[in-house]
Enzyme design. Structure first.
Site, mmCIF file in Angstrom:
data_model
loop_
_atom_site.group_PDB
_atom_site.id
_atom_site.type_symbol
_atom_site.label_atom_id
_atom_site.label_comp_id
_atom_site.label_asym_id
_atom_site.label_seq_id
_atom_site.Cartn_x
_atom_site.Cartn_y
_atom_site.Cartn_z
ATOM 1 N N ARG A 252 7.077 7.005 -0.691
ATOM 2 C CA ARG A 252 7.495 5.968 -1.373
ATOM 3 C C ARG A 252 7.426 5.691 -2.893
ATOM 4 N NH1 ARG A 252 5.784 -0.061 0.889
ATOM 5 N NH2 ARG A 252 3.578 0.599 0.763
ATOM 6 N N ARG B 171 2.096 4.338 -5.239
ATOM 7 C CA ARG B 171 1.052 3.176 -5.020
ATOM 8 C C ARG B 171 -0.275 3.940 -4.742
ATOM 9 N NH1 ARG B 171 2.937 -1.566 -1.502
ATOM 10 N NH2 ARG B 171 0.937 -1.253 -0.510
#
Ligand code: ADP
Ligand code: ADP
Length: 217
Positions: A130, A162
């Site tokens: 991601r 992240r």
């Protein structure tokens, strides 16, 4: 017309954010992501952000009272008058009950709960690939790549991974989901609000199923 509140349910990496953003746009509703709200607070170094960070980095849930207060404040703003697509909230039975009370006070209720179902092994691959834009847009290195590597298609900003998408933290987040959030599947099924969607399909096919589920509701 009564406002429309939709709750997106599913494990981390199921595609809630990806779908919620599009759905909110199509339905002219606000997208309310508690993860995004916590990350905004973190970026702005608010007291709430500092508190939330300790939990987020470990892949734990931020305490219910803090989370509910934040959502209450968000839903009381004028842009939520028509309703919202809730993404990442509720995540515990206590949050789900608090949401019911909050919406009842607004003369409303949850309309439908699309549950995006994806097996655990797929989630790890989804989250480790991601790529996030500071604006909250979500990409995947393989399944939804930006036109230029590490660059946001829309505003050209630098994409990032992240901190909590590392495999160790991801595995813990999935455990936390299974323990604390998965009881909500039965909670909403019992209320007749749950619609299961096969989240292993392509983004486009999930969108089609989701659109049908929401239209039927
Ligand atoms: P969630 O909000 O449920 O954690 P995201 O929407 O952020 O999930 O999606 C997790 C990752 O998986 C992102 O990188 C996203 O681009 C990718 N993704 C989302 N839906 C699909 C799909 N149907 N197939 C493949 N990859 C997907
Ligand atoms: P994902 O998209 O992978 O499901 P989110 O962006 O929704 O993750 O959430 C990131 C982190 O923010 C969570 O791991 C948790 O620490 C915190 N968080 C988000 N929503 C909630 C919530 N409803 N209750 C408690 N903590 C939350």
């Amino acid at each position: 017309m009564a406002p429309t509140f939709i709750v997106m349910l599913g494990p981390p990496g199921a595609g809630k954010g990806t779908q919620a953003k599009q759905l909110a746009q199509r339905m002219n509703l606000v997208h309310v992501s508690t993860g995004d709200l916590f990350r905004d607070n973190l970026k702005n170094e608010t007291e709430l952000g500092v508190l939330a960070q300790q939990y987020m980095n470990k892949g734990e849930l931020v305490p219910d009272d803090v989370t509910v207060r934040m959502v209450e404040e968000r839903l009381s703003r004028p842009d939520c008058e028509e309703g919202a697509v809730l993404d990442g909230f509720p995540r515990t039975p206590a949050q789900a009950e608090a949401l019911d009370d909050l919406l009842a006070e607004m003369g409303s209720a949850v309309k439908v709960v699309p549950y995006i179902k994806v097996p655990d092994d797929v989630l790890v691959e989804r989250l480790s690939g991601r790529w996030m834009s500071p604006s909250g847009r979500v990409y995947h290195e393989k399944y939804n790549p930006p036109k230029v590597k590490w660059i946001d298609d829309i505003d050209g900003s630098q994409l990032y991974q992240r901190e909590d998408d590392k495999p160790e933290t991801v595995r813990h987040r999935i455990e936390v989901y299974n323990e604390q959030t998965s009881p909500l599947i039965a909670y909403y099924r019992d209320k007749g609000l749950l619609v299961e969607i096969d989240g292993t399909q392509s983004i486009e096919l999930v969108t089609e199923d989701l659109t049908k589920a929401v239209e039927e509701a």
